[in-house]
Design a protein around this motif. Structure first.
Motif, PDB file in Angstrom:
ATOM      1  N   TYR A 344       0.818  -1.224   0.000  1.00 44.49           N
ATOM      2  CA  TYR A 344       0.000   0.000   0.000  1.00 44.49           C
ATOM      3  C   TYR A 344       0.849   1.271   0.000  1.00 44.49           C
ATOM      4  CZ  TYR A 344      -3.455  -3.436   1.652  1.00 44.49           C
ATOM      5  OH  TYR A 344      -4.271  -4.537   1.797  1.00 44.49           O
ATOM      6  N   ASP A 345       2.168   1.110  -0.097  1.00 44.01           N
ATOM      7  CA  ASP A 345       3.081   2.254  -0.082  1.00 44.01           C
ATOM      8  C   ASP A 345       2.901   3.104   1.197  1.00 44.01           C
ATOM      9  OD1 ASP A 345       5.063   3.935  -1.014  1.00 44.01           O
ATOM     10  OD2 ASP A 345       3.647   5.230  -2.072  1.00 44.01           O
ATOM     11  N   PHE A 346       2.789   2.429   2.343  1.00 43.56           N
ATOM     12  CA  PHE A 346       2.644   3.149   3.614  1.00 43.56           C
ATOM     13  C   PHE A 346       3.989   3.630   4.160  1.00 43.56           C
ATOM     14  CE2 PHE A 346      -1.417   0.647   5.003  1.00 43.56           C
ATOM     15  CZ  PHE A 346      -2.218   1.555   4.334  1.00 43.56           C
ATOM     16  N   ALA A 347       5.088   3.023   3.682  1.00 49.84           N
ATOM     17  CA  ALA A 347       6.419   3.331   4.226  1.00 49.84           C
ATOM     18  C   ALA A 347       6.405   3.278   5.760  1.00 49.84           C
ATOM     19  CB  ALA A 347       6.906   4.696   3.734  1.00 49.84           C
ATOM     20  N   VAL A 348       5.910   2.172   6.297  1.00 49.68           N
ATOM     21  CA  VAL A 348       5.815   2.027   7.754  1.00 49.68           C
ATOM     22  C   VAL A 348       7.219   1.969   8.349  1.00 49.68           C
ATOM     23  CG1 VAL A 348       5.073   0.528   9.655  1.00 49.68           C
ATOM     24  CG2 VAL A 348       3.605   0.805   7.653  1.00 49.68           C
ATOM     25  N   ASP A 349       7.439   2.732   9.387  1.00 53.70           N
ATOM     26  CA  ASP A 349       8.713   2.680  10.111  1.00 53.70           C
ATOM     27  C   ASP A 349       8.567   1.639  11.224  1.00 53.70           C
ATOM     28  OD1 ASP A 349      10.824   3.106  11.896  1.00 53.70           O
ATOM     29  OD2 ASP A 349      11.084   5.149  11.151  1.00 53.70           O
ATOM     30  N   LEU A 350       9.052   0.421  10.943  1.00 52.79           N
ATOM     31  CA  LEU A 350       8.818  -0.690  11.877  1.00 52.79           C
ATOM     32  C   LEU A 350       9.525  -0.479  13.212  1.00 52.79           C
ATOM     33  CD1 LEU A 350       9.014  -3.766   9.473  1.00 52.79           C
ATOM     34  CD2 LEU A 350       6.982  -2.712  10.431  1.00 52.79           C
ATOM     35  N   ALA A 351      10.686   0.194  13.175  1.00 51.80           N
ATOM     36  CA  ALA A 351      11.382   0.462  14.439  1.00 51.80           C
ATOM     37  C   ALA A 351      10.539   1.412  15.294  1.00 51.80           C
ATOM     38  CB  ALA A 351      12.762   1.055  14.168  1.00 51.80           C
ATOM     39  N   ASN A 352       9.892   2.385  14.657  1.00 55.45           N
ATOM     40  CA  ASN A 352       9.006   3.279  15.404  1.00 55.45           C
ATOM     41  C   ASN A 352       7.823   2.517  15.996  1.00 55.45           C
ATOM     42  OD1 ASN A 352      10.564   5.495  14.969  1.00 55.45           O
ATOM     43  ND2 ASN A 352       9.156   6.543  13.576  1.00 55.45           N
ATOM     44  N   VAL A 353       7.320   1.531  15.243  1.00 50.26           N
ATOM     45  CA  VAL A 353       6.219   0.716  15.778  1.00 50.26           C
ATOM     46  C   VAL A 353       6.692   0.003  17.045  1.00 50.26           C
ATOM     47  CG1 VAL A 353       4.671  -1.236  15.337  1.00 50.26           C
ATOM     48  CG2 VAL A 353       5.216   0.362  13.470  1.00 50.26           C
ATOM     49  N   ALA A 354       7.884  -0.615  16.957  1.00 46.52           N
ATOM     50  CA  ALA A 354       8.417  -1.351  18.116  1.00 46.52           C
ATOM     51  C   ALA A 354       8.678  -0.391  19.284  1.00 46.52           C
ATOM     52  CB  ALA A 354       9.687  -2.094  17.733  1.00 46.52           C
ATOM     53  N   GLN A 355       9.034   0.839  18.970  1.00 42.65           N
ATOM     54  CA  GLN A 355       9.236   1.839  20.041  1.00 42.65           C
ATOM     55  C   GLN A 355       7.915   2.171  20.745  1.00 42.65           C
ATOM     56  OE1 GLN A 355      11.005   5.696  18.888  1.00 42.65           O
ATOM     57  NE2 GLN A 355       9.711   6.690  20.429  1.00 42.65           N
ATOM     58  N   VAL A 356       6.925   2.511  19.924  1.00 42.86           N
ATOM     59  CA  VAL A 356       5.658   3.004  20.481  1.00 42.86           C
ATOM     60  C   VAL A 356       4.932   1.921  21.278  1.00 42.86           C
ATOM     61  CG1 VAL A 356       3.359   3.738  19.743  1.00 42.86           C
ATOM     62  CG2 VAL A 356       5.391   4.842  18.796  1.00 42.86           C
ATOM     63  N   TRP A 357       5.070   0.669  20.845  1.00 42.53           N
ATOM     64  CA  TRP A 357       4.379  -0.422  21.555  1.00 42.53           C
ATOM     65  C   TRP A 357       5.046  -0.797  22.871  1.00 42.53           C
ATOM     66  CZ3 TRP A 357       3.122  -4.469  17.095  1.00 42.53           C
ATOM     67  CH2 TRP A 357       2.138  -3.918  16.275  1.00 42.53           C
ATOM     68  N   GLN A 358       6.168  -0.152  23.204  1.00 41.79           N
ATOM     69  CA  GLN A 358       6.866  -0.547  24.444  1.00 41.79           C
ATOM     70  C   GLN A 358       6.265   0.051  25.704  1.00 41.79           C
ATOM     71  OE1 GLN A 358      11.290  -0.213  24.279  1.00 41.79           O
ATOM     72  NE2 GLN A 358      10.990  -0.439  22.091  1.00 41.79           N
ATOM     73  N   SER A 359       5.446   1.074  25.541  1.00 40.39           N
ATOM     74  CA  SER A 359       4.882   1.687  26.750  1.00 40.39           C
ATOM     75  C   SER A 359       3.464   2.169  26.451  1.00 40.39           C
ATOM     76  CB  SER A 359       5.755   2.861  27.195  1.00 40.39           C
ATOM     77  OG  SER A 359       5.335   3.305  28.452  1.00 40.39           O
ATOM     78  N   GLY A 360       2.592   2.075  27.437  1.00 47.77           N
ATOM     79  CA  GLY A 360       1.222   2.556  27.261  1.00 47.77           C
ATOM     80  C   GLY A 360       0.348   1.578  26.504  1.00 47.77           C
ATOM     81  N   ALA A 361       0.894   0.855  25.548  1.00 46.57           N
ATOM     82  CA  ALA A 361       0.092  -0.028  24.693  1.00 46.57           C
ATOM     83  C   ALA A 361      -0.329  -1.298  25.433  1.00 46.57           C
ATOM     84  CB  ALA A 361       0.886  -0.410  23.442  1.00 46.57           C
ATOM     85  N   ILE A 362      -1.486  -1.827  25.054  1.00 48.60           N
ATOM     86  CA  ILE A 362      -1.946  -3.095  25.625  1.00 48.60           C
ATOM     87  C   ILE A 362      -0.951  -4.214  25.292  1.00 48.60           C
ATOM     88  CG2 ILE A 362      -3.811  -4.827  25.530  1.00 48.60           C
ATOM     89  CD1 ILE A 362      -4.732  -2.265  26.896  1.00 48.60           C
ATOM     90  N   VAL A 363      -0.309  -4.132  24.129  1.00 50.39           N
ATOM     91  CA  VAL A 363       0.628  -5.205  23.732  1.00 50.39           C
ATOM     92  C   VAL A 363       2.051  -4.943  24.217  1.00 50.39           C
ATOM     93  CG1 VAL A 363      -0.754  -5.842  21.707  1.00 50.39           C
ATOM     94  CG2 VAL A 363       1.133  -4.213  21.445  1.00 50.39           C
ATOM     95  N   ARG A 364       2.240  -4.036  25.147  1.00 51.12           N
ATOM     96  CA  ARG A 364       3.617  -3.755  25.585  1.00 51.12           C
ATOM     97  C   ARG A 364       4.241  -5.004  26.218  1.00 51.12           C
ATOM     98  NH1 ARG A 364       0.245  -0.588  29.013  1.00 51.12           N
ATOM     99  NH2 ARG A 364       0.390  -1.072  31.234  1.00 51.12           N
ATOM    100  N   ILE A 365       5.492  -5.248  25.837  1.00 52.25           N
ATOM    101  CA  ILE A 365       6.226  -6.419  26.310  1.00 52.25           C
ATOM    102  C   ILE A 365       7.698  -6.086  26.156  1.00 52.25           C
ATOM    103  CG2 ILE A 365       6.094  -7.610  24.041  1.00 52.25           C
ATOM    104  CD1 ILE A 365       5.716 -10.243  25.709  1.00 52.25           C
ATOM    105  N   ARG A 366       8.509  -6.549  27.081  1.00 53.06           N
ATOM    106  CA  ARG A 366       9.903  -6.101  27.130  1.00 53.06           C
ATOM    107  C   ARG A 366      10.710  -6.431  25.879  1.00 53.06           C
ATOM    108  NH1 ARG A 366      11.980  -6.202  32.532  1.00 53.06           N
ATOM    109  NH2 ARG A 366      14.073  -6.612  31.721  1.00 53.06           N
ATOM    110  N   PHE A 367      10.449  -7.590  25.218  1.00 55.58           N
ATOM    111  CA  PHE A 367      11.317  -7.950  24.083  1.00 55.58           C
ATOM    112  C   PHE A 367      11.182  -6.992  22.908  1.00 55.58           C
ATOM    113  CE2 PHE A 367       7.879 -11.268  23.178  1.00 55.58           C
ATOM    114  CZ  PHE A 367       7.349 -10.645  22.065  1.00 55.58           C
ATOM    115  N   LEU A 368      10.179  -6.109  22.941  1.00 54.79           N
ATOM    116  CA  LEU A 368      10.070  -5.123  21.859  1.00 54.79           C
ATOM    117  C   LEU A 368      11.275  -4.184  21.843  1.00 54.79           C
ATOM    118  CD1 LEU A 368       6.247  -4.351  22.043  1.00 54.79           C
ATOM    119  CD2 LEU A 368       7.455  -5.280  20.053  1.00 54.79           C
ATOM    120  N   ALA A 369      11.925  -4.006  22.996  1.00 53.12           N
ATOM    121  CA  ALA A 369      13.143  -3.175  23.020  1.00 53.12           C
ATOM    122  C   ALA A 369      14.243  -3.861  22.208  1.00 53.12           C
ATOM    123  CB  ALA A 369      13.597  -2.951  24.457  1.00 53.12           C
TER     124      ALA A 369
END
Ligand SMILES: NC(=O)c1ccc[n+]([C@@H]2O[C@H](COP(=O)([O-])OP(=O)(O)OC[C@H]3O[C@@H](n4cnc5c(N)ncnc54)[C@H](OP(=O)(O)O)[C@@H]3O)[C@@H](O)[C@H]2O)c1
Length: 476
Positions: A344-369
């Protein structure tokens, strides 16, 4: 002039408005049911938190470039709120949809906003009620330049990672933010299903009492797997029902609902042809739970499936199987995001996804760091399991996952998410899969052709008919 306008004061909107006020932003609120907005403003009792009765005055009260956040039910309600404010916004303003919109709706609204020269940001929000109040994870996508105009305000609102960074970052172009939130919810579906299967084993086969159950989950909630959801389950297992004094969870009907985001994720994985077996397994499991009458009838007519194998897997096997399967579900989520980003040409920044999911998110889990670190170093790596550090986490637990899954099969305990994770892990590592047989059969009955391993091209064979039939020749 207010820093942020929030349209929609349901559970999420109200708590986000209070959070914005707490972090020092000046807040304007609007709600379809106007009394709710005025009652909330009265409760706060500060001129920096103001309610409005009309969209025009609400929008006009915001400082420019305006940040207006829609927090209403996804679907037609979002269209209604969108159309209500659009006429009053001006060039440079940023309209953010924080609801759980389907990404195709976001694409449509984005195009409509562009016509009106308004920047549109589809933003996933995670954290539930408490997260909204104390710091959510925010997943904004869309116009990158528009995001920079509102970034500092969103950063104030978001949760913080242990290293002080905010749980907000730019996800990617157009509907990337809502797509990322959809995959977040797909992972949440799988995580909950895996936890339910793990609970089923300990509760119904191992025969653990509630104290032992909570302790098992507490001990599993450590190291790289320290997470909100394992901690939540541990806590839930300790809560008594005030009426019966039994654990409340045991009084709850075994019928799982959902709002459809897990199904969207499974559909997307199927549509894009990327591994999504754990998403599908989790959605099927919820569907089956809702077939309660049928289940009761089948249990009655055919008997329950329990077979008692000799030995129970050790606690460590149970725990490591859960951990491996959880990681595989995240890997499928990131692989889906990568494929969607290309498609879809979203140019998703996967590292940013892993960053944002590390805190506040329901799916937060330590290995995302760990995953974020690897993604920052090597953003082109096509699958999380190709990072040696991540593969090592799974490799160390592969045997446990295999033993637990095999045990569940022998016991008659349905463990669809564990099994789906294992099948994905095994299939992913096969140099040669039996798909050659499928291609041969397709060519034999439908002349669909096949490719060969030894040369390029497309081939067809006149396979002899297994029933000895021949294609009749036209009569001369
Ligand atoms: N709950 C969560 O944990 C969570 C987490 C992340 C994201 N989300 C998403 O955030 C959004 C808000 O969720 P929520 O849980 O706060 O509650 P919700 O029940 O989805 O939304 C309630 C809000 O929507 C408004 N609304 C409903 N129909 C409307 C219409 N036709 N026109 C204008 N406004 C309308 C309601 O106004 P009235 O007060 O007038 O009824 C109320 O302000 C949803 O898209 C949801 O999917 C929810």
């Amino acid at each position: 002039m207010h820093d942020i306008g929030i349209y929609g004061l349901g559970v999420m909107g109200e708590n986000l408005a209070l959070r914005a006020h707490d972090v020092g932003l000046s807040v304007a609120v609007f709600n379809r049911t106007k009394d709710k907005a005025f009652a909330l403003a009265a409760r706060v009792g500060n001129p920096r938190f103001e309610a409005f009765a009309e969209p025009a005055a609400f929008v006009a009260s915001l400082r420019r470039p305006r940040l207006l956040l829609l927090m209403v039910t996804a679907g037609p309600a979002t269209d209604a709120a969108f159309e209500a404010v659009l006429p009053f916004l001006e060039e440079g303003d940023v309209l953010v949809d924080g609801g759980n919109a389907h990404y195709e709706d976001t694409l449509r609204r984005e195009a409509r906003a562009r016509q009106a020269r308004i920047a549109y940001v589809g933003m996933g929000i995670s954290g539930g009620e408490l997260g909204a109040r104390t710091g959510p994870a925010l997943m904004p996508g869309g116009d990158a330049e528009a995001y920079t105009r509102i970034a500092s305000r969103l950063e104030a609102l978001a949760a913080r990672l242990p290293d002080g960074r905010p749980a907000v970052a730019y996800m990617g172009k157009s509907a990337a933010g809502h797509y990322v939130k959809m995959v977040h919810n797909g992972i949440e579906y799988v995580f909950l299903q895996l936890l339910a299967e793990a609970y089923d084993a300990l509760r119904n086969v191992y025969g653990y009492a509630s104290v032992e159950l909570a302790d098992a989950f507490a001990r599993a909630n450590q190291g790289p797997w320290e997470s909100y959801l394992i901690g939540l389950v541990r806590h839930i297992l300790t809560v008594p029902d005030p009426e019966t004094s039994q654990p409340l969870v045991e009084q709850i009907l075994d019928v799982a609902e959902g709002k459809g985001t897990g199904l969207w994720t499974a559909e997307e994985a199927l549509r894009l042809g990327v591994g999504g077996s754990t998403f599908a397994a989790a959605v099927h499991a919820r569907n089956l739970s809702r077939e309660r009458d049928l289940r009761l009838a089948c249990a009655e007519a055919c008997g329950e499936p329990w077979h008692r194998p000799e030995a129970l897997p050790a606690y460590e096997t149970w725990r490591d199987a859960l951990h491996a399967a959880v990681l595989i579900a995240y890997a499928q989520g990131f692989a889906l995001l990568r494929r969607a980003s290309e498609t879809y040409d979203f140019a998703v920044d996967l590292a940013n996804v892993a960053q944002v999911w590390q805190s506040g998110a329901i799916v937060r889990i330590r290995f995302l760091a760990n995953l974020e670190r690897n993604l920052r170093r090597s953003p082109e790596t096509s699958h999380p399991l190709l990072f040696p550090e991540i593969w090592e986490f799974v490799r160390e637990r592969e045997n446990a996952l295999r033993s637990f899954a095999a045990w569940a099969v022998r016991t008659g305990m349905p463990a669809p998410a564990h099994l789906a994770a294992l099948a994905d892990l095994d299939g992913l590592r096969r140099r040669r899969l039996p798909a050659n047989l499928i291609q041969a059969a397709r060519d034999a009955f439908g002349a669909h052709t096949y490719r060969r391993i030894d040369r390029e091209g497309s081939f067809h064979t006149s396979w002899p008919d297994p029933e000895g039939r021949e294609i009749p020749r036209p009569r001369s």
